[in-house]
Design an enzyme around this catalytic site. Structure first.
Site, short mmCIF file in Angstrom:
data_model
loop_
_atom_site.label_atom_id
_atom_site.label_comp_id
_atom_site.label_asym_id
_atom_site.label_seq_id
_atom_site.Cartn_x
_atom_site.Cartn_y
_atom_site.Cartn_z
CE LYS A 1 -1.93 3.02 1.89
NZ LYS A 1 -1.61 4.42 1.49
CD GLU B 1 12.55 0.29 8.58
OE1 GLU B 1 12.58 1.07 7.61
OE2 GLU B 1 13.32 -0.68 8.68
CB CYS C 1 13.30 8.54 8.58
SG CYS C 1 14.30 7.32 7.74
CD GLU D 1 9.97 12.77 11.44
OE1 GLU D 1 8.79 12.39 11.60
OE2 GLU D 1 10.84 12.06 10.93
P1 NAD Z 1 2.34 8.54 7.33
O1 NAD Z 1 2.42 7.84 8.62
O2 NAD Z 1 1.40 9.68 7.21
O3 NAD Z 1 1.91 7.54 6.17
C1 NAD Z 1 2.66 6.38 5.87
C2 NAD Z 1 1.75 5.36 5.20
O4 NAD Z 1 0.77 4.93 6.13
C3 NAD Z 1 0.98 5.88 4.00
O5 NAD Z 1 0.96 4.88 3.01
C4 NAD Z 1 -0.41 6.11 4.56
O6 NAD Z 1 -1.44 6.01 3.60
C5 NAD Z 1 -0.51 4.96 5.54
N1 NAD Z 1 -1.50 5.13 6.61
C6 NAD Z 1 -1.95 6.26 7.19
N2 NAD Z 1 -2.87 5.99 8.15
C7 NAD Z 1 -3.00 4.63 8.17
C8 NAD Z 1 -3.79 3.73 8.93
N3 NAD Z 1 -4.64 4.16 9.87
N4 NAD Z 1 -3.69 2.41 8.68
C9 NAD Z 1 -2.82 1.95 7.75
N5 NAD Z 1 -2.07 2.76 6.98
C10 NAD Z 1 -2.14 4.09 7.20
O7 NAD Z 1 3.82 8.96 6.97
P2 NAD Z 1 4.31 9.88 5.76
O8 NAD Z 1 3.92 11.29 6.08
O9 NAD Z 1 3.89 9.26 4.47
O10 NAD Z 1 5.89 9.71 5.86
C11 NAD Z 1 6.72 10.50 6.63
C12 NAD Z 1 7.07 9.81 7.94
O11 NAD Z 1 7.73 8.57 7.69
C13 NAD Z 1 8.05 10.59 8.79
O12 NAD Z 1 7.64 10.55 10.14
C14 NAD Z 1 9.37 9.84 8.63
O13 NAD Z 1 10.28 9.99 9.67
C15 NAD Z 1 8.87 8.44 8.53
N6 NAD Z 1 9.90 7.60 7.91
C16 NAD Z 1 10.58 6.70 8.69
C17 NAD Z 1 11.59 5.90 8.14
C18 NAD Z 1 12.36 4.93 8.98
O14 NAD Z 1 12.99 4.05 8.42
N7 NAD Z 1 12.35 5.01 10.30
C19 NAD Z 1 11.88 6.01 6.77
C20 NAD Z 1 11.17 6.94 6.00
C21 NAD Z 1 10.18 7.70 6.59
#
Ligand code: NAD
Length: 497
Positions: A181, A256, A290, A389
């Site tokens: 997804k 992550e 991240c 963040e």
């Molecule tokens: P997000 O949490 O908003 O979304 C991530 C994914 O989760 C998307 O595909 C979204 O559609 C899905 N999602 C949202 N709500 C959901 C739910 N209730 N159930 C299932 N899926 C759901 O994150 P983002 O804004 O897309 O990405 C940025 C974030 O990702 C930052 O916090 C960043 O630090 C983190 N990140 C972490 C790593 C790591 O390896 N630790 C790597 C890259 C990004």
């Protein structure tokens, strides 16, 4: 990918076919440089998720994928890697169009790394071993690792293609099947992966993609009883929500999550190297990474001088069209995200910090989500800009006097993903590294990945590790087999009167 009226048609990929959403819904994906639509995307719902999970279950229970020799699966994975490299320019183009990351950083970094993910886990697939526990000639106990089942892979919008392959490659290498997804703000390149996997001729149902929003498409994937594993990369609060939603079907999670990573610069560091490293790690990928060192901790003895050089360099960062090879920082992903990053500037000022550079839309960029590379000073550790963040090209700078203070400030956030230490004193480097409450530390370097090493965060930055054999800790089930070598003494029940 097919286009209609200049827009990419981004459909789900289920059971080896590109299909529309069952309820017929679509949404637009935007070009971050203009905020004009570039694609029409299938708007997934529970019905699409169910269809995809059923396909993945069939492929797992009846198909050849989990049963074929690991070396054969490895050949498929290498083919995927080859096709990624063959189509690298096309993928980089889509990624830049959809995400706004500078073309040089996509073309030279993220896309080759995506191919490398497949090559690496192809090799690892053939190296999965078990353990033996011989017991005094009485028992031979041993373990084997088996694929778990169907994995739900949920990914964020930053460096989407690389992060998707980082999950898909080990998941498939171990013999699982999956439903990916992708994030709703950057769906294009996931379909390139689907096209490539179709071309690599994987059995139907092994790899599926359902597009859509988190609540409508992500949540049903998490709650689906046919899914055993959820590998999630995204925001910490989303991770928490996902863990709640998967509780009643007892999901296994890899999480992550977010970060607020510190770079600590001591006066004895190679300051030129440190400056290069800190700037790269804060502003590459538009600061939307991240592992960004979004907090810079500077020893007071070098504070003014280092800050002076930093401001000079950051002011000279070339912001521009992400397709221009000269561009170093492109537009942020989405207007909503721009507003969020911009909002932190007001928060910073309200709390008494000073925006030393940037802080808003740069001049000459009337449209798109451009945000000037920003440095915030006069920051205290408890301020929100030093705690939360921001996920943009924003660096906050904090002074410190002693090693103890640096450690206290670095650890004084809820996150614990990564830290960067710059010093020539090797003993101190290791001492400070070991005191960090994080999953990963780099000494005298920005984030340079070695795929064999565990990747992941401590505290609110995640649960579990992926990378190397750690990926198989997550993507395989360990089974123990106990073999009696001599008849064991068994207490006899039911032989009395
Ligand atoms: P997000 O949490 O908003 O979304 C991530 C994914 O989760 C998307 O595909 C979204 O559609 C899905 N999602 C949202 N709500 C959901 C739910 N209730 N159930 C299932 N899926 C759901 O994150 P983002 O804004 O897309 O990405 C940025 C974030 O990702 C930052 O916090 C960043 O630090 C983190 N990140 C972490 C790593 C790591 O390896 N630790 C790597 C890259 C990004």
């Amino acid at each position: 990918m097919k286009q209609r009226d200049g827009l990419y048609i981004v459909r789900h990929f289920i059971d080896n076919a590109f299909v529309d959403a069952l309820e017929g819904g679509t949404f637009e994906t935007l070009n971050p440089a203009t905020n004009r639509p570039i694609g029409i995307v299938a708007d997934g719902t529970a019905a699409d998720v169910d269809r995809a999970v059923r396909a993945a279950r069939r492929a797992f229970e009846e198909g050849p994928w989990p049963r074929m020799p690991a070396a054969e699966r490895a050949r498929y994975l290498r083919r995927i890697g080859d096709l990624i490299l063959k189509r690298a320019e096309e993928i980089a183009y889509l990624e830049v169009l959809d995400v706004g990351m500078p073309i040089t950083q996509a073309g030279k970094g993220a896309i080759p790394r995506a191919a490398e993910n497949f090559y690496f886990f192809a090799e690892m697939a053939t190296r999965i071993t078990g353990e033996t526990y011989p017991k005094d000639g009485e028992f031979l106990n041993y373990t084997i690792r088996k694929p778990v089942g169907v994995a739900g892979l949920i990914t964020p919008w930053n460096t989407p293609f690389m992060l998707e392959t980082w999950k898909v490659a080990p998941c498939l290498a171990a013999g699982n099947t999956c439903v990916l997804k992708p994030a709703e703000w950057s769906p294009l390149s996931a379909n390139m992966l689907a096209e490539i996997i179709q071309e690599a001729d994987l059995p139907p149902g092994v790899f599926n993609v359902v597009h859509g929003f988190g609540e409508r498409a992500g949540a049903p994937l998490v709650a689906h009883p046919g899914v055993q594993l959820i590998s999630f990369t995204g925001e910490t609060t989303t991770g928490m929500e996902i863990m709640r939603n998967g509780a009643s079907t007892l999901k296994r999670y890899s999480m992550e999550l977010g970060g607020k990573n510190a770079a600590i610069v001591f006066p004895d560091a190679d300051l030129e190297q440190a400056l290069d490293g800190v700037i790269w790690q804060a502003f590459s990928l538009n600061g939307e990474r991240c592992t960004s060192n979004s907090r810079l901790l500077l020893h007071r003895a070098i504070y003014e001088e280092f800050l002076g050089h930093l401001l000079e360099r950051v002011a000279a960062i070339r912001v521009g069209d992400p397709f221009d090879p000269q561009t170093e920082v492109g537009p942020l992903i989405h207007p909503e995200h721009w507003q969020r990053v911009r909002g932190y500037m007001d928060v910073a000022r309200a709390e008494g910090a000073t925006i030393a550079l940037g802080g808003d839309r740069p001049p000459h960029f009337p449209e798109g989500n451009y945000f000037a590379p920003t440095v915030i000073v006069d920051v205290r550790p408890e301020m929100r800009v030093a705690q939360e963040e921001i996920f943009g090209p924003v660096l906050v700078v904090l002074p410190f006097e002693t090693e103890e203070e640096a450690i206290r400030i670095a650890n004084g956030v809820k996150y614990g993903l990564a830290a960067y230490i710059w010093t020539r004193d090797l003993v101190r480097a290791h001492r400070v590294a070991q005191a960090m409450e994080v999953g990963m530390v780099w000494i005298n370097a920005p984030n340079v990945r070695d795929l064999r090493t565990p990747f992941g965060g401590a505290k609110y930055s995640g649960i579990g590790r992926e990378g190397g054999f750690y990926s198989f800790e997550f993507y395989t089930e360990v089974m123990t087999i106990h073999v009696a070598l001599t008849p064991p003494r068994i207490p006899r029940l039911g032989v009395g009167r």
